[in-house]
Write a protein that holds these residues in place. Structure first.
Motif, PDB file in Angstrom:
ATOM      1  N   ARG A 299     134.715 -17.067 108.772  1.00  0.00           N
ATOM      2  CA  ARG A 299     134.022 -17.593 107.590  1.00  0.00           C
ATOM      3  C   ARG A 299     132.702 -16.833 107.382  1.00  0.00           C
ATOM      4  NH1 ARG A 299     133.183 -22.231 104.269  1.00  0.00           N
ATOM      5  NH2 ARG A 299     131.125 -23.219 104.457  1.00  0.00           N
ATOM      6  N   HIS A 300     131.975 -16.602 108.481  1.00  0.00           N
ATOM      7  CA  HIS A 300     130.737 -15.827 108.383  1.00  0.00           C
ATOM      8  C   HIS A 300     131.023 -14.397 107.926  1.00  0.00           C
ATOM      9  CE1 HIS A 300     128.455 -19.069 109.915  1.00  0.00           C
ATOM     10  NE2 HIS A 300     128.771 -18.934 111.176  1.00  0.00           N
ATOM     11  N   ALA A 301     132.102 -13.802 108.440  1.00  0.00           N
ATOM     12  CA  ALA A 301     132.453 -12.429 108.068  1.00  0.00           C
ATOM     13  C   ALA A 301     132.755 -12.342 106.575  1.00  0.00           C
ATOM     14  CB  ALA A 301     133.649 -11.952 108.885  1.00  0.00           C
ATOM     15  N   PHE A 302     133.479 -13.320 106.062  1.00  0.00           N
ATOM     16  CA  PHE A 302     133.785 -13.381 104.626  1.00  0.00           C
ATOM     17  C   PHE A 302     132.500 -13.309 103.808  1.00  0.00           C
ATOM     18  CE2 PHE A 302     133.667 -16.470 101.097  1.00  0.00           C
ATOM     19  CZ  PHE A 302     134.564 -15.894 100.199  1.00  0.00           C
ATOM     20  N   ALA A 303     131.534 -14.155 104.145  1.00  0.00           N
ATOM     21  CA  ALA A 303     130.287 -14.215 103.372  1.00  0.00           C
ATOM     22  C   ALA A 303     129.446 -12.962 103.572  1.00  0.00           C
ATOM     23  CB  ALA A 303     129.489 -15.451 103.799  1.00  0.00           C
ATOM     24  N   THR A 304     129.331 -12.496 104.806  1.00  0.00           N
ATOM     25  CA  THR A 304     128.495 -11.332 105.092  1.00  0.00           C
ATOM     26  C   THR A 304     129.039 -10.079 104.428  1.00  0.00           C
ATOM     27  OG1 THR A 304     127.925 -12.314 107.239  1.00  0.00           O
ATOM     28  CG2 THR A 304     127.438  -9.986 106.941  1.00  0.00           C
ATOM     29  N   HIS A 305     130.355  -9.874 104.501  1.00  0.00           N
ATOM     30  CA  HIS A 305     130.953  -8.671 103.919  1.00  0.00           C
ATOM     31  C   HIS A 305     130.878  -8.704 102.393  1.00  0.00           C
ATOM     32  CE1 HIS A 305     133.505  -8.229 107.839  1.00  0.00           C
ATOM     33  NE2 HIS A 305     132.208  -8.079 108.026  1.00  0.00           N
ATOM     34  N   LEU A 306     131.021  -9.880 101.791  1.00  0.00           N
ATOM     35  CA  LEU A 306     130.871  -9.990 100.335  1.00  0.00           C
ATOM     36  C   LEU A 306     129.445  -9.644  99.910  1.00  0.00           C
ATOM     37  CD1 LEU A 306     132.796 -13.188  99.132  1.00  0.00           C
ATOM     38  CD2 LEU A 306     133.247 -10.828  98.505  1.00  0.00           C
ATOM     39  N   LEU A 307     128.480 -10.197 100.625  1.00  0.00           N
ATOM     40  CA  LEU A 307     127.080  -9.960 100.278  1.00  0.00           C
ATOM     41  C   LEU A 307     126.711  -8.490 100.463  1.00  0.00           C
ATOM     42  CD1 LEU A 307     124.562 -11.474  99.324  1.00  0.00           C
ATOM     43  CD2 LEU A 307     123.934 -11.792 101.718  1.00  0.00           C
ATOM     44  N   ALA A 308     127.188  -7.898 101.555  1.00  0.00           N
ATOM     45  CA  ALA A 308     126.925  -6.477 101.799  1.00  0.00           C
ATOM     46  C   ALA A 308     127.556  -5.602 100.729  1.00  0.00           C
ATOM     47  CB  ALA A 308     127.444  -6.077 103.180  1.00  0.00           C
ATOM     48  N   GLY A 309     128.655  -6.079 100.136  1.00  0.00           N
ATOM     49  CA  GLY A 309     129.334  -5.333  99.083  1.00  0.00           C
ATOM     50  C   GLY A 309     128.741  -5.543  97.706  1.00  0.00           C
ATOM     51  N   GLY A 310     127.684  -6.363  97.614  1.00  0.00           N
ATOM     52  CA  GLY A 310     126.995  -6.555  96.342  1.00  0.00           C
ATOM     53  C   GLY A 310     127.309  -7.836  95.610  1.00  0.00           C
ATOM     54  N   ALA A 311     128.041  -8.762  96.242  1.00  0.00           N
ATOM     55  CA  ALA A 311     128.389 -10.021  95.576  1.00  0.00           C
ATOM     56  C   ALA A 311     127.146 -10.874  95.350  1.00  0.00           C
ATOM     57  CB  ALA A 311     129.413 -10.795  96.411  1.00  0.00           C
ATOM     58  N   ASP A 312     127.199 -11.677  94.312  1.00  0.00           N
ATOM     59  CA  ASP A 312     126.100 -12.574  93.957  1.00  0.00           C
ATOM     60  C   ASP A 312     126.021 -13.735  94.939  1.00  0.00           C
ATOM     61  OD1 ASP A 312     124.107 -13.615  91.854  1.00  0.00           O
ATOM     62  OD2 ASP A 312     125.517 -15.279  92.057  1.00  0.00           O
ATOM     63  N   LEU A 313     124.788 -14.057  95.351  1.00  0.00           N
ATOM     64  CA  LEU A 313     124.598 -15.117  96.348  1.00  0.00           C
ATOM     65  C   LEU A 313     125.103 -16.461  95.837  1.00  0.00           C
ATOM     66  CD1 LEU A 313     123.358 -15.475  99.211  1.00  0.00           C
ATOM     67  CD2 LEU A 313     121.257 -16.224  98.085  1.00  0.00           C
ATOM     68  N   ARG A 314     124.910 -16.740  94.561  1.00  0.00           N
ATOM     69  CA  ARG A 314     125.365 -18.016  93.993  1.00  0.00           C
ATOM     70  C   ARG A 314     126.886 -18.109  94.001  1.00  0.00           C
ATOM     71  NH1 ARG A 314     121.691 -22.246  93.398  1.00  0.00           N
ATOM     72  NH2 ARG A 314     119.673 -21.385  92.783  1.00  0.00           N
ATOM     73  N   ALA A 315     127.548 -16.985  93.745  1.00  0.00           N
ATOM     74  CA  ALA A 315     129.010 -16.981  93.774  1.00  0.00           C
ATOM     75  C   ALA A 315     129.510 -17.257  95.188  1.00  0.00           C
ATOM     76  CB  ALA A 315     129.545 -15.639  93.280  1.00  0.00           C
ATOM     77  N   ILE A 316     128.853 -16.662  96.188  1.00  0.00           N
ATOM     78  CA  ILE A 316     129.234 -16.902  97.582  1.00  0.00           C
ATOM     79  C   ILE A 316     128.990 -18.358  97.949  1.00  0.00           C
ATOM     80  CG2 ILE A 316     128.745 -16.287  99.991  1.00  0.00           C
ATOM     81  CD1 ILE A 316     127.987 -13.488  98.976  1.00  0.00           C
ATOM     82  N   GLN A 317     127.874 -18.926  97.466  1.00  0.00           N
ATOM     83  CA  GLN A 317     127.588 -20.341  97.697  1.00  0.00           C
ATOM     84  C   GLN A 317     128.721 -21.214  97.186  1.00  0.00           C
ATOM     85  OE1 GLN A 317     124.391 -21.853  95.327  1.00  0.00           O
ATOM     86  NE2 GLN A 317     124.647 -23.960  96.042  1.00  0.00           N
ATOM     87  N   THR A 318     129.193 -20.919  95.976  1.00  0.00           N
ATOM     88  CA  THR A 318     130.275 -21.701  95.380  1.00  0.00           C
ATOM     89  C   THR A 318     131.550 -21.578  96.190  1.00  0.00           C
ATOM     90  OG1 THR A 318     129.330 -21.419  93.172  1.00  0.00           O
ATOM     91  CG2 THR A 318     131.665 -22.009  93.301  1.00  0.00           C
ATOM     92  N   MET A 319     131.888 -20.361  96.599  1.00  0.00           N
ATOM     93  CA  MET A 319     133.136 -20.149  97.339  1.00  0.00           C
ATOM     94  C   MET A 319     133.101 -20.772  98.728  1.00  0.00           C
ATOM     95  SD  MET A 319     134.437 -16.354  96.160  1.00  0.00           S
ATOM     96  CE  MET A 319     132.862 -15.507  96.241  1.00  0.00           C
TER      97      MET A 319
END
Length: 320
Positions: free
Chosen positions: A254-274
């Motif tokens: 679960r942490h890897a999912f969020a960290t890799h998305l953020l490192a790839g430029g994903a929006d923090l709010r979108a990650i919060q929702t997911m």
């Protein structure tokens, strides 16, 4: 009430995070002490406010407890309240703003992309047959593609996954629903698993067994795979993948999912929702993980950093 909170919290710690027995015993002792102190004052974890939690910590200080012990007790209380908030037991977290006595903030453990890929490869190749391999691949692909909590993953209804969905409806903590997109590989593994799952369910139905409503059925009391089972399974996969088992739990995926998305430029709010976080402040911890990795990347690969290491840290030029 406090005893029920503590026992349920400890069970989740063991199942989802793989907490060691000694760690669980320490959490149990700390929380029981705090619960007893609150009870003596006519309150409990379910009704205590920030001032009462702080008063308990002052009491611990007055007893002469070491800073590390007080920090550990506050950590246990914070984790209990975080769990209670996610479970919907409380609408607030009275301990979230309390500053730990001299302890550094711990960042969540995660995995790099190569380690995740090795785990996915292990899921595709490890197991007694196609049934186990397709099940494990689906579990791992869904977990990494969506960042679901393990309890959400193992209890998914099969109805939510039929029809080759591009989005998956997840029932989260406190009965809150959220939609999470599926990657192409996760969709492919889902389709392959459902075909095998349905064939086995049809065979069981012919033997008189009722059809399961779960995506990952089990003959256990819950009717689906348990968090404990999946924790043991992911450890076995990590050994097969050559990834240190101490690094791998359902929660690190679960942490890897969020960290890799953020490192790839994903929006923090979108990650919060997911992730299903009620407060974006909870999600912001991943920015620190990414910052730490970027810092290490510079130290490992930047030419000036390499020159500094070669010169023993002396970067001054002649005449200065």
């Amino acid at each position: 009430m406090s005893d029920r909170w503590i026992s349920t919290f400890l069970e989740a710690q063991a199942a989802e995070l793989g907490a060691a027995r000694n760690t669980l015993l320490a959490y149990g002792r700390d929380l029981k002490d705090a619960g007893a102190w609150l009870s003596d004052r006519g309150t409990g974890f379910d009704t205590a406010d920030t001032a009462q939690i702080e008063a308990y910590l002052i009491h611990c200080d007055a007893q002469g407890l070491a800073k590390a012990t007080r920090a550990r007790r506050l950590s246990a209380i914070k984790q209990l309240y975080r769990f209670a908030f996610e479970e919907g037991w409380r609408a607030d977290n009275p301990a979230i703003q309390i500053v730990s006595p001299g302890q550094d903030k711990r960042l969540p453990k995660t995995l790099d992309e190569d380690e995740v890929e090795r785990l996915l490869t292990a899921a595709r190749t490890y197991g007694r047959g196609d049934h186990d391999r397709l099940r494990d691949t689906c579990l791992m692909e869904l977990l990494y593609a969506t960042g679901m909590r393990v309890s959400e993953l193992v209890s998914l209804p099969v109805s939510s996954a039929r029809g080759d969905p591009q989005m998956l409806l997840i029932l989260g903590k406190g009965g809150k629903e959220r939609m999470v997109p599926l990657s192409p590989s996760a969709r492919a593994s889902l389709l392959a698993w459902i075909e095998v799952r349905d064939a086995k369910q049809a065979a069981l139905e012919n033997e008189g067994a009722p059809l399961s409503r779960f995506l990952f059925p089990s003959r256990g009391a819950s009717g689906h795979l348990t968090r404990h089972w999946f924790y043991a399974r992911i450890k076995a996969l990590s050994v097969h993948a050559g990834v240190a088992p101490s690094k791998v739990t359902p929660h690190t995926l679960r942490h890897a999912f969020a960290t890799h998305l953020l490192a790839g430029g994903a929006d923090l709010r979108a990650i919060q929702t997911m992730l299903g976080h009620a407060d974006v402040a909870t999600t912001e911890i991943y920015t620190h993980v990414v910052d730490e990795r970027l810092t290490q990347l510079v130290l490992d690969h930047h030419p000036l950093a390499r020159d500094t290491r070669k010169s023993g840290g002396n970067t001054s030029s002649d005449g200065q």
